[in-house]
Design a protein around this motif. Structure first.
Motif, PDB file in Angstrom:
ATOM      1  N   SER A  53     -11.819 -15.837  30.847  1.00 42.84           N
ATOM      2  CA  SER A  53     -12.529 -17.107  30.689  1.00 42.84           C
ATOM      3  C   SER A  53     -12.102 -17.819  29.408  1.00 42.84           C
ATOM      4  O   SER A  53     -11.923 -19.040  29.406  1.00 42.84           O
ATOM      5  N   GLU A  54     -11.909 -17.067  28.309  1.00 43.05           N
ATOM      6  CA  GLU A  54     -11.456 -17.691  27.067  1.00 43.05           C
ATOM      7  C   GLU A  54     -10.039 -18.244  27.218  1.00 43.05           C
ATOM      8  O   GLU A  54      -9.719 -19.335  26.756  1.00 43.05           O
ATOM      9  N   LEU A  55      -9.203 -17.478  27.882  1.00 42.89           N
ATOM     10  CA  LEU A  55      -7.826 -17.902  28.107  1.00 42.89           C
ATOM     11  C   LEU A  55      -7.785 -19.188  28.938  1.00 42.89           C
ATOM     12  O   LEU A  55      -7.080 -20.144  28.600  1.00 42.89           O
ATOM     13  N   LEU A  56      -8.572 -19.213  30.006  1.00 46.96           N
ATOM     14  CA  LEU A  56      -8.611 -20.406  30.852  1.00 46.96           C
ATOM     15  C   LEU A  56      -9.233 -21.585  30.122  1.00 46.96           C
ATOM     16  O   LEU A  56      -8.778 -22.725  30.276  1.00 46.96           O
ATOM     17  N   ASP A  57     -10.279 -21.344  29.330  1.00 46.39           N
ATOM     18  CA  ASP A  57     -10.876 -22.427  28.533  1.00 46.39           C
ATOM     19  C   ASP A  57      -9.830 -23.057  27.632  1.00 46.39           C
ATOM     20  O   ASP A  57      -9.719 -24.277  27.551  1.00 46.39           O
ATOM     21  N   PHE A  58      -9.074 -22.225  26.928  1.00 47.55           N
ATOM     22  CA  PHE A  58      -8.050 -22.741  26.026  1.00 47.55           C
ATOM     23  C   PHE A  58      -7.029 -23.577  26.793  1.00 47.55           C
ATOM     24  O   PHE A  58      -6.701 -24.691  26.399  1.00 47.55           O
ATOM     25  N   CYS A  59      -6.541 -23.034  27.906  1.00 44.60           N
ATOM     26  CA  CYS A  59      -5.521 -23.744  28.682  1.00 44.60           C
ATOM     27  C   CYS A  59      -6.035 -25.065  29.240  1.00 44.60           C
ATOM     28  O   CYS A  59      -5.359 -26.091  29.134  1.00 44.60           O
ATOM     29  N   LEU A  60      -7.221 -25.041  29.812  1.00 45.39           N
ATOM     30  CA  LEU A  60      -7.762 -26.253  30.418  1.00 45.39           C
ATOM     31  C   LEU A  60      -8.120 -27.308  29.381  1.00 45.39           C
ATOM     32  O   LEU A  60      -7.820 -28.483  29.561  1.00 45.39           O
ATOM     33  N   PRO A  83      -5.969  -8.987  38.605  1.00 46.47           N
ATOM     34  CA  PRO A  83      -6.725  -8.089  39.469  1.00 46.47           C
ATOM     35  C   PRO A  83      -7.892  -8.838  40.109  1.00 46.47           C
ATOM     36  O   PRO A  83      -8.608  -9.553  39.437  1.00 46.47           O
ATOM     37  N   GLY A  84      -8.038  -8.662  41.401  1.00 52.19           N
ATOM     38  CA  GLY A  84      -9.147  -9.308  42.090  1.00 52.19           C
ATOM     39  C   GLY A  84      -8.747 -10.596  42.765  1.00 52.19           C
ATOM     40  O   GLY A  84      -9.408 -11.045  43.685  1.00 52.19           O
ATOM     41  N   LEU A  85      -7.671 -11.232  42.332  1.00 51.08           N
ATOM     42  CA  LEU A  85      -7.243 -12.470  42.975  1.00 51.08           C
ATOM     43  C   LEU A  85      -6.125 -12.221  43.982  1.00 51.08           C
ATOM     44  O   LEU A  85      -5.742 -13.102  44.715  1.00 51.08           O
ATOM     45  N   ALA A  86      -5.614 -11.009  44.021  1.00 45.24           N
ATOM     46  CA  ALA A  86      -4.496 -10.692  44.906  1.00 45.24           C
ATOM     47  C   ALA A  86      -4.891 -10.798  46.371  1.00 45.24           C
ATOM     48  O   ALA A  86      -4.044 -11.018  47.218  1.00 45.24           O
ATOM     49  N   PHE A  87      -6.174 -10.691  46.675  1.00 45.16           N
ATOM     50  CA  PHE A  87      -6.620 -10.731  48.060  1.00 45.16           C
ATOM     51  C   PHE A  87      -6.657 -12.136  48.620  1.00 45.16           C
ATOM     52  O   PHE A  87      -6.753 -12.342  49.808  1.00 45.16           O
ATOM     53  N   SER A  88      -6.581 -13.143  47.765  1.00 40.28           N
ATOM     54  CA  SER A  88      -6.746 -14.520  48.196  1.00 40.28           C
ATOM     55  C   SER A  88      -5.503 -15.032  48.913  1.00 40.28           C
ATOM     56  O   SER A  88      -4.384 -14.780  48.492  1.00 40.28           O
ATOM     57  N   SER A  90      -5.112 -18.264  49.239  1.00 42.62           N
ATOM     58  CA  SER A  90      -5.074 -19.649  48.819  1.00 42.62           C
ATOM     59  C   SER A  90      -4.316 -19.817  47.514  1.00 42.62           C
ATOM     60  O   SER A  90      -4.375 -18.978  46.632  1.00 42.62           O
ATOM     61  N   ASP A  91      -3.600 -20.931  47.395  1.00 38.29           N
ATOM     62  CA  ASP A  91      -2.938 -21.279  46.142  1.00 38.29           C
ATOM     63  C   ASP A  91      -3.870 -22.074  45.246  1.00 38.29           C
ATOM     64  O   ASP A  91      -3.578 -22.296  44.081  1.00 38.29           O
ATOM     65  N   ASP A  92      -5.000 -22.510  45.783  1.00 38.41           N
ATOM     66  CA  ASP A  92      -5.973 -23.303  45.036  1.00 38.41           C
ATOM     67  C   ASP A  92      -6.843 -22.373  44.196  1.00 38.41           C
ATOM     68  O   ASP A  92      -7.501 -21.479  44.728  1.00 38.41           O
ATOM     69  N   LEU A  93      -6.841 -22.558  42.875  1.00 39.87           N
ATOM     70  CA  LEU A  93      -7.592 -21.686  41.980  1.00 39.87           C
ATOM     71  C   LEU A  93      -9.088 -21.722  42.288  1.00 39.87           C
ATOM     72  O   LEU A  93      -9.750 -20.686  42.271  1.00 39.87           O
ATOM     73  N   THR A  94      -9.627 -22.883  42.607  1.00 40.60           N
ATOM     74  CA  THR A  94     -11.058 -22.991  42.903  1.00 40.60           C
ATOM     75  C   THR A  94     -11.415 -22.154  44.125  1.00 40.60           C
ATOM     76  O   THR A  94     -12.406 -21.431  44.118  1.00 40.60           O
ATOM     77  N   THR A  95     -10.605 -22.228  45.151  1.00 41.47           N
ATOM     78  CA  THR A  95     -10.842 -21.438  46.365  1.00 41.47           C
ATOM     79  C   THR A  95     -10.703 -19.951  46.065  1.00 41.47           C
ATOM     80  O   THR A  95     -11.529 -19.143  46.496  1.00 41.47           O
ATOM     81  N   ALA A  96      -9.668 -19.592  45.300  1.00 43.80           N
ATOM     82  CA  ALA A  96      -9.448 -18.186  44.956  1.00 43.80           C
ATOM     83  C   ALA A  96     -10.621 -17.642  44.148  1.00 43.80           C
ATOM     84  O   ALA A  96     -11.081 -16.518  44.369  1.00 43.80           O
ATOM     85  N   LEU A  97     -11.128 -18.431  43.201  1.00 47.86           N
ATOM     86  CA  LEU A  97     -12.265 -17.984  42.393  1.00 47.86           C
ATOM     87  C   LEU A  97     -13.527 -17.857  43.240  1.00 47.86           C
ATOM     88  O   LEU A  97     -14.322 -16.932  43.032  1.00 47.86           O
ATOM     89  N   ALA A  98     -13.719 -18.757  44.197  1.00 49.99           N
ATOM     90  CA  ALA A  98     -14.878 -18.663  45.099  1.00 49.99           C
ATOM     91  C   ALA A  98     -14.794 -17.389  45.937  1.00 49.99           C
ATOM     92  O   ALA A  98     -15.792 -16.696  46.133  1.00 49.99           O
ATOM     93  N   GLU A  99     -13.586 -17.070  46.413  1.00 51.14           N
ATOM     94  CA  GLU A  99     -13.396 -15.843  47.184  1.00 51.14           C
ATOM     95  C   GLU A  99     -13.643 -14.620  46.315  1.00 51.14           C
ATOM     96  O   GLU A  99     -14.243 -13.637  46.765  1.00 51.14           O
TER      97      GLU A  99
END
Length: 137
Positions: A53-60, A83-88, A90-99
């Motif tokens: 979350s800190e890494l993404l906050d900085f980037c965004l 880890p945890g996003l490999a199952f998605s 979708s290329d869309d980060l929002t969709t992947a995070l929802a999954e």
């Protein structure tokens, strides 16, 4: 930690290029200044790393591509293994995070399980051993 081998140098460089202080980065990431200092530490024994979350906050918030902070040139084709996003699918980060959130939700204990865990933690060691024996190890 293969993606973070040069993170400390990259973060410091990007911070200085953007004319941001350690305090600015701490505020952006919602952490204490000491944490940012540990992220930039030269001595690997004193070095810390940000959470996702800190890494993404900085980037965004600084409009910095993630690839500029992480060591992505290891032949992985630029694909970041989280880890945890490999199952998605979708290329869309929002969709992947929802999954990911749905997947995590399936593993969260329900109210009854939470109450059992609370009671188990409050009981004596002897009672815990008996409970474990009753459950069949």
């Amino acid at each position: 930690m293969r993606y973070l081998q040069s993170f400390n140098r990259r973060l410091r460089y990007l911070r200085e290029q953007a004319q941001l202080s350690v305090s600015d980065v701490a505020e952006i990431c919602g952490v204490q200044e000491a944490q940012v200092h540990s992220w930039e530490a030269v001595d690997a024994r004193k070095r810390g790393y940000p959470g996702i979350s800190e890494l993404l906050d900085f980037c965004l918030k600084t409009e910095t591509p993630l690839e500029q902070l992480l060591d992505m040139d290891d032949g992985a084709g630029g694909q970041l293994d989280l880890p945890g996003l490999a199952f998605s699918n979708s290329d869309d980060l929002t969709t992947a995070l929802a999954e990911l959130e749905q997947t995590i939700g399936r593993f969260q204990p329900n109210d009854q399980e939470q109450e059992l865990l609370r009671r188990f933690r409050k009981t004596t060691d002897e009672n815990r051993r008996m409970i474990i024996q009753l459950l069949g190890d």
